[in-house]
Design a protein around this motif. Structure first.
Motif, mmCIF file in Angstrom:
data_model
loop_
_atom_site.group_PDB
_atom_site.id
_atom_site.type_symbol
_atom_site.label_atom_id
_atom_site.label_comp_id
_atom_site.label_asym_id
_atom_site.label_seq_id
_atom_site.Cartn_x
_atom_site.Cartn_y
_atom_site.Cartn_z
ATOM 1 N N VAL A 106 31.153 14.576 68.298
ATOM 2 C CA VAL A 106 30.758 15.695 67.448
ATOM 3 C C VAL A 106 31.919 15.983 66.492
ATOM 4 O O VAL A 106 33.053 16.194 66.930
ATOM 5 C CB VAL A 106 30.426 16.944 68.281
ATOM 6 C CG1 VAL A 106 30.141 18.133 67.361
ATOM 7 C CG2 VAL A 106 29.239 16.670 69.182
ATOM 8 N N ASP A 108 33.986 18.219 64.133
ATOM 9 C CA ASP A 108 34.235 19.635 63.898
ATOM 10 C C ASP A 108 34.570 19.927 62.439
ATOM 11 O O ASP A 108 34.090 20.896 61.857
ATOM 12 C CB ASP A 108 35.395 20.120 64.778
ATOM 13 C CG ASP A 108 34.892 20.763 66.066
ATOM 14 O OD1 ASP A 108 33.683 21.049 66.133
ATOM 15 O OD2 ASP A 108 35.696 20.962 66.983
ATOM 16 N N LYS A 144 20.564 12.871 71.679
ATOM 17 C CA LYS A 144 20.787 14.212 71.180
ATOM 18 C C LYS A 144 21.717 14.972 72.126
ATOM 19 O O LYS A 144 21.447 15.100 73.305
ATOM 20 C CB LYS A 144 19.455 14.947 71.059
ATOM 21 C CG LYS A 144 19.567 16.313 70.381
ATOM 22 C CD LYS A 144 18.189 16.900 70.173
ATOM 23 C CE LYS A 144 18.297 18.224 69.453
ATOM 24 N NZ LYS A 144 16.989 18.849 69.233
ATOM 25 N N SER A 147 24.734 20.289 71.906
ATOM 26 C CA SER A 147 25.128 21.115 70.774
ATOM 27 C C SER A 147 24.272 20.870 69.546
ATOM 28 O O SER A 147 24.532 21.430 68.496
ATOM 29 C CB SER A 147 26.592 20.837 70.420
ATOM 30 O OG SER A 147 26.718 19.470 70.039
ATOM 31 N N SER A 148 23.241 20.020 69.688
ATOM 32 C CA SER A 148 22.333 19.674 68.596
ATOM 33 C C SER A 148 22.957 18.746 67.581
ATOM 34 O O SER A 148 22.345 18.433 66.568
ATOM 35 C CB SER A 148 21.813 20.931 67.868
ATOM 36 O OG SER A 148 21.047 21.709 68.742
ATOM 37 N N TRP A 149 24.178 18.304 67.837
ATOM 38 C CA TRP A 149 24.780 17.343 66.923
ATOM 39 C C TRP A 149 24.367 15.956 67.366
ATOM 40 O O TRP A 149 24.326 15.659 68.550
ATOM 41 C CB TRP A 149 26.320 17.482 66.943
ATOM 42 C CG TRP A 149 26.734 18.745 66.303
ATOM 43 C CD1 TRP A 149 26.935 19.936 66.892
ATOM 44 C CD2 TRP A 149 26.972 18.939 64.929
ATOM 45 N NE1 TRP A 149 27.288 20.879 65.985
ATOM 46 C CE2 TRP A 149 27.322 20.295 64.756
ATOM 47 C CE3 TRP A 149 26.931 18.106 63.810
ATOM 48 C CZ2 TRP A 149 27.628 20.834 63.531
ATOM 49 C CZ3 TRP A 149 27.238 18.648 62.580
ATOM 50 C CH2 TRP A 149 27.577 19.997 62.450
ATOM 51 N N LYS A 178 30.968 20.532 61.324
ATOM 52 C CA LYS A 178 30.773 21.972 61.336
ATOM 53 C C LYS A 178 31.472 22.644 60.168
ATOM 54 O O LYS A 178 31.109 23.749 59.775
ATOM 55 C CB LYS A 178 31.289 22.556 62.653
ATOM 56 C CG LYS A 178 30.475 22.140 63.873
ATOM 57 C CD LYS A 178 31.003 22.817 65.124
ATOM 58 C CE LYS A 178 30.193 22.426 66.353
ATOM 59 N NZ LYS A 178 30.686 23.083 67.576
ATOM 60 N N THR A 211 25.481 24.288 63.080
ATOM 61 C CA THR A 211 24.686 23.162 63.581
ATOM 62 C C THR A 211 23.795 22.690 62.445
ATOM 63 O O THR A 211 23.608 23.402 61.450
ATOM 64 C CB THR A 211 23.794 23.578 64.772
ATOM 65 O OG1 THR A 211 22.689 24.338 64.280
ATOM 66 C CG2 THR A 211 24.571 24.388 65.799
ATOM 67 N N ASP A 213 20.791 22.805 62.246
ATOM 68 C CA ASP A 213 19.638 23.682 62.111
ATOM 69 C C ASP A 213 20.002 25.059 61.565
ATOM 70 O O ASP A 213 19.110 25.880 61.313
ATOM 71 C CB ASP A 213 18.950 23.859 63.466
ATOM 72 C CG ASP A 213 18.414 22.540 64.007
ATOM 73 O OD1 ASP A 213 17.948 21.725 63.181
ATOM 74 O OD2 ASP A 213 18.478 22.332 65.231
ATOM 75 N N ASP A 214 21.299 25.336 61.395
ATOM 76 C CA ASP A 214 21.742 26.642 60.934
ATOM 77 C C ASP A 214 21.956 26.657 59.424
ATOM 78 O O ASP A 214 22.165 25.616 58.791
ATOM 79 C CB ASP A 214 23.046 27.043 61.625
ATOM 80 C CG ASP A 214 22.831 27.385 63.090
ATOM 81 O OD1 ASP A 214 21.713 27.817 63.424
ATOM 82 O OD2 ASP A 214 23.772 27.207 63.879
ATOM 83 N N SER A 237 19.622 24.885 55.923
ATOM 84 C CA SER A 237 20.264 23.941 56.835
ATOM 85 C C SER A 237 20.060 22.507 56.380
ATOM 86 O O SER A 237 19.227 22.202 55.522
ATOM 87 C CB SER A 237 19.686 24.114 58.237
ATOM 88 O OG SER A 237 18.317 23.698 58.247
#
Length: 713
Positions: A106, A108, A144, A147-149, A178, A211, A213-214, A237
Motif C-alpha cells: 500500500v 502512503d 483486495k 484498506s481497500s488499496w 494516499k 482510499t 473510494d474517498d 474519488s
C-alpha cells in the motif's frame, strides 16, 4: 482546448502508473540490481514505449519503507518533437508498514520533483498518449486489501478484473497513493494540427486520497500560459472517475484576477462529459479594465452546450437576472439570452462622472465629436463569431443625474454577421422613442431608424425643466417629435461618420420657454452664439409657436437647409449652413429677426446678423460683413432690398418651421404661410432664385467668352 483538459486527467494517472510500476516490482523482489531491467522490459511489453531508469534506485532513510528513483524517463512515440513524454528528476515512494507484514503493498505517499510531461498531437491527429494495441497476456487476478488499496500481485486470485478493463485501468486500480505531492513540474501540450501550444507550470500540487473510494482533497498552485491559478477543495474519488459515473466537485479557484466557487457534479467524465454546477464568480473593480462583476447562477450542460440560469449578475452594482443558453457544437456558436433588470445606472460604469448631452437635440454640438472619432477599423468580424437571439428589459435606466428612461426594451438577433435590433424602445415619463438598428458585417454597413410618440422635451432631460426663476427650460407645452433615418458604411469609425446619409429632425410644437441660464450648452460654440444674441443674460418668457432642427446627411456633409428655425411671438430665428464631416469645417448664417421690416428694427436686425465659420473645434463667430451692412441700411430703410452676395440679408419668412421641414416626412406638420407672410416669403424665395440664376448666367457667359477667345486664337 477542452480536449487538452479532457485527456490531461487520465494521462497523468497513466504516467503515474508507469512510474511506480517499477517500485512495485522492486518491493516484491527487493532486488535493486534486477529491478530496473525487469521494470523497463515490462513497460516496453505493456505499452510499447521505453522506460529508462537512468539514476540510482535506493531505499530512503526513513522510519517507513521508502523507495527513491532518480532521473526517470518515459519515451514519446518516434514522431513526436520531444523524445520524452515524461521526465522526473526524483521520485519518492513511501509504503504503509502494516500491509507489508501481510505481503501486501500500500503506497502512503508519492513525491515527484521537477516532473516534465510533454503531450503532443501530430498533423495527422495521432496523440502521444495513445498506445498501440499489443499482444499481451490477459490481466491477472488481484487481491483486495482490507484498506481497500489494490496492488497487482502475480499469484493473486481472489478479485478477478473485468474482462473489458484496459491494461492502464487495471494498473490504476492498484497503484494509488494516499498522498501525492508535485513540486516544480510542467505540462506542455503541443497541437500540430491547430498550431497551438499550451504550457502549465506546476509550482505545487498536493493531493490527499484516503482510499480510492474517498473524495480527493487538493491544493494546486500552477501557472497556465503565464497566468497563475490557485485552487483548493475536494473532487470525486478515483473509483468514481474510473467508473465514469457522477463525479462531485467542490472547489475554490483564483485565476486571472477572478475568485470563483464551483459546487456540483460532473457526469460521464471520461466518455460524454456533462455537468451541473452552482457557480459563484467575483471580478474586482479594474480587472480587465472593467467594473466590479459578481455572478451567481446555475450552469449545466456538456461539451457542446451550456445552459445558465442567472440568479444574480451584478456589474458595477447594476443587478440583472435571467437565462443564457449556448450551443457550441457548431462552427459558429449560437447563444440565446433573456435578461431583466429593475435598475441600471450607466454612471456607475464610468470611471469619472461625465455630463451627457443628447446629440439629437443639439446636432451642431454633436458634430464636435468628429475630430475625436478614430480612424480605427471596426471589428466587424466579431459579429461573425457567434449567432444569437437576445431579449433585454430594464425597468429604469439612468444615464446621468438629469436623464433617465423607463421600460427599456431591446430585442434582436445576430445571424451570419448581421445584427438586427428591433425594437429598441425607450420611455421617458410616458413618451417613447422607438428605434431599429441594423449592422451588416458582410457589407460593412449600418442603418438607424427612430421615431417618437407622446414625447415632451422637458421629460427628456432635467436641464429642460424650469426649477429656478433664472433657469432655462420649458414652462408649458414641450411636445416634441424626434425623427432619425440614417445609413452609412465604411471600414473605420471615421469612415462611417463621414459616409452618413439620410435625415434627422427634432420638432418642438407650441410651447412657452423661459430663457436664462443655459448651462446645458456650456463648453461649445452654441453658447457663444447665445452670448452674441444676448439671450443668456436675461430671463424672459418666449412664446414659441414652433422650433425645428432639421439635418440632411449626404456627400460628407451635414446640411441644415434653413433647417434651424424658431418662430416665436418675440422673435424669429433662421439658420442655414453645413458641417463638413470630413474636415470638420463649418459655415452658418444666423438671422434673428424681431418683427416686420421697418425703419425702427433695421439696425437691430443687422447688428444681430451672424456668420459662423472655421471648424467645430475652433469656430469664428462675427458680424457678417459689417461694413457692407452699414452701407445698405439706408437702402433697406427706403424700401429697397439688401443682399450679401447672393443671399438676402433679412429673411422675412412668416413660417420658418414650414420652410425648414420641406422635403421631410413632416412637410405638412405646420400650415403653409398665407396672406402677407406667404407673399413676403415667396418674394424672398423668388428673389433668391433670381440672384442665384443671375450668378450662374454670369459664370456661363464668362465661360462662353473664354471659349470664343480660345477658338479665335
Amino acid at each position: 482546448m477542452r480536449k487538452f483538459f479532457k485527456v490531461l486527467f487520465s494521462t497523468i494517472f497513466i504516467l503515474f502508473a508507469v512510474l511506480v510500476v517499477g517500485v512495485f516490482v522492486f518491493i516484491k523482489t527487493f532486488d535493486l540490481n534486477s529491478y530496473k531491467a525487469y521494470a523497463e522490459k515490462m513497460v516496453q511489453e505493456q505499452l510499447g514505449r521505453k522506460l529508462s531508469l537512468n539514476g540510482d534506485a535506493y531505499l530512503g532513510l526513513s522510519l517507513v519503507p521508502t523507495i527513491v528513483l532518480e532521473d526517470v524517463e518515459f519515451a514519446n512515440p518516434a514522431w513526436a518533437k520531444n523524445p520524452q513524454m515524461v521526465k522526473v528528476k526524483k521520485l519518492d515512494v513511501t509504503f504503509a508498514v502494516l500491509p507489508l507484514l501481510s505481503k501486501q503493498i500500500v503506497i502512503d505517499k508519492v513525491i515527484l520533483e521537477e516532473p516534465q510531461i510533454n503531450l503532443e498531437v501530430a498533423q495527422n491527429g495521432d496523440a502521444s498518449w495513445d498506445f498501440p494495441a499489443l499482444d499481451t497476456p490477459q490481466p491477472q487476478a488481484v487481491k483486495k486489501a482490507e484498506s481497500s488499496w489494490l496492488i497487482s500481485v502475480a499469484n493473486a486470485t481472489e478479485v478477478p478484473q473485468p474482462a473489458e478493463a484496459s491494461a492502464p485501468d487495471a494498473m490504476l486500480t492498484g497503484i494509488v497513493a494516499k498522498m501525492v505531492q508535485i513540486e516544480n513540474g510542467s505540462v506542455v501540450y503541443d497541437d500540430a494540427q491547430s498550431g497551438s501550444k499550451t504550457e502549465v507550470i506546476i509550482n505545487h500540487l498536493d493531493l490527499s486520497i484516503p482510499t480510492p473510494d474517498d473524495l480527493i482533497t487538493l491544493n494546486v498552485d500552477v501557472v497556465y500560459n503565464g497566468e497563475q491559478i490557485v485552487a483548493g477543495g475536494t473532487i470525486g474519488s478515483i473509483t468514481e472517475a474510473l467508473a465514469d459515473k457522477v463525479y462531485p466537485i467542490d472547489l475554490q479557484v483564483k485565476a486571472y484576477g477572478l475568485a470563483a466557487k464551483a459546487n456540483g457534479n460532473l457526469n460521464n467524465m471520461l466518455s460524454n462529459l456533462t455537468y451541473n454546477l452552482n457557480l459563484q464568480l467575483v471580478s474586482p473593480q479594474g480587472n480587465f479594465g472593467a467594473p466590479e462583476i459578481v455572478f451567481d447562477g446555475l450552469v449545466n450542460g456538456g461539451l457542446d452546450n451550456v445552459k445558465t440560469k442567472i440568479s444574480q449578475l451584478s456589474v458595477a452594482g447594476n443587478v440583472m437576472s435571467g437565462e443564457v443558453d449556448a450551443d457550441i457544437s457548431q462552427q459558429v456558436p449560437f447563444v440565446r439570452a433573456n435578461l431583466q433588470s429593475d435598475l441600471i445606472d450607466v454612471q456607475k460604469f464610468m470611471p469619472q462622472q461625465q455630463a451627457f448631452i443628447l446629440p439629437s437635440l443639439n446636432l451642431i454640438n454633436s458634430a464636435q465629436a468628429a475630430n475625436y472619432i478614430p480612424a480605427e477599423p471596426i471589428p466587424y468580424e466579431v459579429l461573425k463569431t457567434v449567432n444569437a437571439v437576445f431579449d433585454l428589459s430594464v425597468g429604469n435606466l439612468i444615464v446621468d443625474s438629469g436623464l433617465s428612461m423607463q421600460n427599456v426594451v431591446v430585442k434582436g438577433s445576430l445571424k451570419n454577421g448581421i445584427l438586427d435590433i428591433k425594437p429598441l424602445n425607450l420611455t421617458f415619463n410616458g413618451g417613447q422613442i422607438m428605434s431599429e438598428l441594423k449592422v451588416n458585417a458582410n457589407a460593412k454597413s449600418l442603418s438607424l431608424l427612430a421615431n417618437s410618440k407622446n414625447l415632451k422635451l422637458q421629460n427628456l432631460h432635467k436641464e429642460f425643466q424650469v426649477i429656478g426663476s433664472n433657469d432655462f427650460g420649458i414652462k408649458s407645452g414641450g411636445d416634441t417629435t424626434v425623427y432619425i433615418n440614417l445609413q452609412s458604411s465604411g471600414n473605420t469609425y471615421r469612415q462611417v461618420f463621414e459616409n452618413l446619409k439620410g435625415q434627422t429632425a427634432v420638432i418642438l410644437d407650441k410651447s412657452v420657454i423661459q430663457t436664462g441660464n443655459l448651462s446645458f450648452f456650456t463648453g461649445n460654440f452654441l453658447s457663444q452664439v447665445l452670448d452674441a444674441l444676448h439671450l443668456k443674460q436675461k430671463t424672459m418668457n418666449m412664446d414659441v409657436r414652433c422650433a425645428v432642427i432639421r439635418t440632411d446627411f449626404a456627400n460628407g456633409r451635414a446640411t441644415f437647409p434653413n433647417g434651424i428655425a424658431m418662430n416665436a411671438a418675440q422673435m424669429t430665428l433662421v439658420s442655414d449652413g453645413y458641417v463638413n464631416l470630413v474636415n470638420d469645417k463649418i459655415s452658418f448664417t444666423l438671422q434673428p429677426f424681431s418683427g416686420k421690416v421697418v425703419d425702427t428694427n433695421i439696425a437691430q436686425a443687422l447688428s444681430s446678423f451672424l456668420k459662423i465659420s472655421g471648424t467645430v473645434e475652433n469656430p469664428t463667430i462675427r458680424l457678417d460683413n459689417k461694413e457692407t451692412m452699414k452701407a445698405v441700411i439706408g437702402v433697406i430703410a427706403t424700401g429697397g432690398t439688401a443682399y450679401l452676395g447672393e443671399k438676402l440679408i433679412i429673411n422675412p419668412d412668416g413660417s420658418p418651421c414650414y420652410t425648414a421641414l420641406q422635403g421631410t416626412p413632416f412637410a405638412t406638420m405646420f400650415p403653409k404661410p398665407t396672406g402677407v407672410a406667404a407673399t413676403t416669403r415667396d418674394a424672398y424665395q423668388d428673389t433668391k432664385k433670381e440672384i442665384n440664376q443671375g450668378i450662374k448666367d454670369l459664370k456661363n457667359t464668362a465661360k462662353d467668352m473664354w471659349n470664343m477667345f480660345k477658338g479665335g486664337m
